[in-house]
Design an enzyme around this catalytic site. Structure first.
Site: not given
Ligand code: FAD
Ligand code: AMP
Length: 478
Positions: A58, A192, A276-277, A451
């Site tokens: 991230k 991933i 990335a499996v 809002h």
């Protein structure tokens, strides 16, 4: 005599460290064994999640998005600037600092809560004894009333593309590139693969994703996966579906990859290749032959609905047991186990574990999708609201995607919330809170939403379920 604890946890990932802190909070004498060391050779707590998973990915996703916005997203706001440059080592360094802060934070939390942190490799012996092999090779045996196994998972290797940690890397290596590869291949269009592919694509790599399945994001609602494929492709990810990698050859600093698709055999050359499996449970040298704990046919530690193994007083949680490989699932299992050790009847609601993919737009969902419900013969009403009609999304110039609320046609109970768009993960969490309390679409529609917020899109989608959306034309009439 060996030391004895009420609870010994093996593994200090989000499953193990959370369980250890909770156990100590509930007054149980607790030790947590972890073997992972950082590049400086120091014990690093936090597991895959903090060290090489959720958090570092991230960090790079956020940095790369800021770079992308600075290049292409500011002009529309009337901000003109020239000469935005990128410093990849600084970006990767920022990520490393965040990781360091969080992993040392876990060590601080252990101290603050009185968790005994033990460094080494833990192995469960018979009779709830645990053997610890320390970094210097010495061995200690401790005992526990209760043992929690939380050793996590590791990336799956595939013979056609063996990781060499130079040209061919796994997810950990893909967080460490010091320069942007010109041609980047990714095997696997799972969470991933898409997240890491997005990072390097935003920084300028030409990214090709090779996915063996013909269907994109099989687990997502079909409307969401269709929108995601369209948007990610438009962003520049070349996602090849039905493309199974069959071999590869590294030539110096590049790799030639062979794959097959409906037209036959093909080759493609990359400067870096991310494998990335998927991930598999870590059970190497975890259980002595006479420990009594069994594995299931797929190699996961066998547990019941409450994470109890076949041995009374021994539990297993997180990526090493069945279910989704997610940090929040691991942590909640840890809490459930510890509370049950204390005699509470804590249950975990496995039906409401949210899934998130941190691409842009974000993709998130909780509960069931429309195709699953149809297959189960459940009649549903669906409400959808596009972010293109949200004032808040327009203000942010982030109008891609939609919120989709699915409710039982007979009872109006919300059965699924699916979002692709800005802050999808946060919006889905609101849906999850409602669903945990059995909300109907009408309940959500009757609530007052601030809002202008992105959350209003959830409000409107819930209203749309029964034909009552205000800010779009309703497909269904009241
Ligand atoms: P882990 O985090 O794998 O921790 C297990 C720990 O046990 C490790 O530190 C290991 O060293 C230690 N260990 C193993 N065996 C032993 C032993 N015998 N003795 C001592 N120590 C041992 N999930 C999310 O929810 N959100 C995300 O955004 C997300 N992003 C991800 C991104 C990437 C790139 C990756 C790879 C994963 C991501 N995940 C994400 C998945 C998440 O990281 C895992 O689901 C989570 O870390 C599992 O937690 P765990 O405690 O079961 O195991
Ligand atoms: P996930 O399990 O969500 O991380 O996704 C991994 C993806 O990798 C799955 O969608 C698999 O279909 C895909 N995959 C596995 N092996 C191969 C392969 N040899 N070639 C291309 N894709 C693959």
């Amino acid at each position: 005599m060996s030391q004895k604890f009420d609870v010994v946890v093996i593994g200090a990932g989000p499953g193990g460290y959370v369980a250890a802190i909770k156990a100590a909070q509930l007054g149980l004498s607790t030790a947590c064994i972890e073997k992972y060391t950082d590049k400086e050779g120091k014990l690093a707590l936090g597991g895959t999640c903090l060290n090489v998973g959720c958090i570092p990915s991230k960090a790079l996703l956020d940095s790369s998005w800021k770079f992308h916005e600075a290049q292409d997203g500011f002009a529309i706001h009337g901000i003109n600037h020239a000469g935005v440059t990128m410093d990849v080592p600084a970006m990767v360094g920022r990520k490393a600092n965040i990781v360091k802060g969080l992993t040392s934070g876990v060590a601080t939390l252990f101290k603050a809560n009185g968790v005994t942190s033990l460094q080494g490799h833990g192995k469960l012996l018979a009779g709830k004894k645990i053997e610890i092999t320390k970094p210097d090779g010495s061995v200690e045996v401790i005992e526990a009333e209760n043992v929690i196994l939380a050793p996590g998972s590791r990336p799956i290797d595939i013979p056609p593309a063996p990781v060499d940690n130079n040209v061919i890397v796994d997810s950990t290596g893909a967080l460490e590139f010091q320069a942007v590869p010109k041609r980047l291949g990714v095997i696997g269009a799972g969470v991933i693969g898409l997240e890491l592919g997005s990072v390097w694509s935003r920084l300028g790599a030409e990214v090709t994703v090779l996915e063996a399945l013909d269907t994109f994001l099989l687990a997502a609602d079909t409307a969401v996966s269709k929108e995601a494929l369209k948007t990610l492709t438009k962003q520049g990810l070349d996602i090849k579906l039905g493309a199974r990698v069959t071999g590869s050859k590294v030539n110096g600093e590049e790799v030639v990859v062979n794959y097959t698709d409906k037209d036959g055999e093909k080759t493609i050359t990359f400067d870096k290749l991310i494998v990335a499996v998927g991930r598999r449970p870590v059970t190497t040298d975890l259980l002595a032959a006479d420990s009594g704990v069994t594995l299931d046919e797929r190699g996961y530690v066998h547990v019941d609905d409450h994470c109890a193994t076949t041995v009374p007083g021994v539990y297993a949680i997180g990526d090493v047991v069945r279910g989704m490989m997610l940090a929040h699932k691991a942590s909640e299992e840890g809490i459930m186990v510890v509370e049950r050790i204390k005699g509470h009847k804590t249950q975990m609601n496995y039906d409401l574990i949210p899934s998130v993919i941190y691409t842009h737009p974000e993709i998130a969902w909780v509960g069931k999708n429309e195709q699953q419900l149809k297959a189960e013969g459940v009649e549903v009403n669906v409400g959808t609201f596009p972010f293109a009609a949200s004032g808040r999304a327009m203000a942010a110039n982030d109008t891609g995607g939609f919120v989709k609320v699915i409710a039982d046609a007979k009872t109006d109970r919300v059965l699924g919330v699916h979002v692709i768009g800005p802050s999808a993960a946060e919006l889905v969490q609101q849906g999850a809170i409602g669903m945990e309390f059995g909300t109907s679409a009408e309940d959500l529609g009757m609530m007052v939403f601030s809002h202008p917020t992105l959350s209003e899109a959830l409000h409107e989608a819930a209203l749309a379920v029964n034909g009552g959306a205000i800010h779009i034309a309703n497909r269904k009439k009241r």
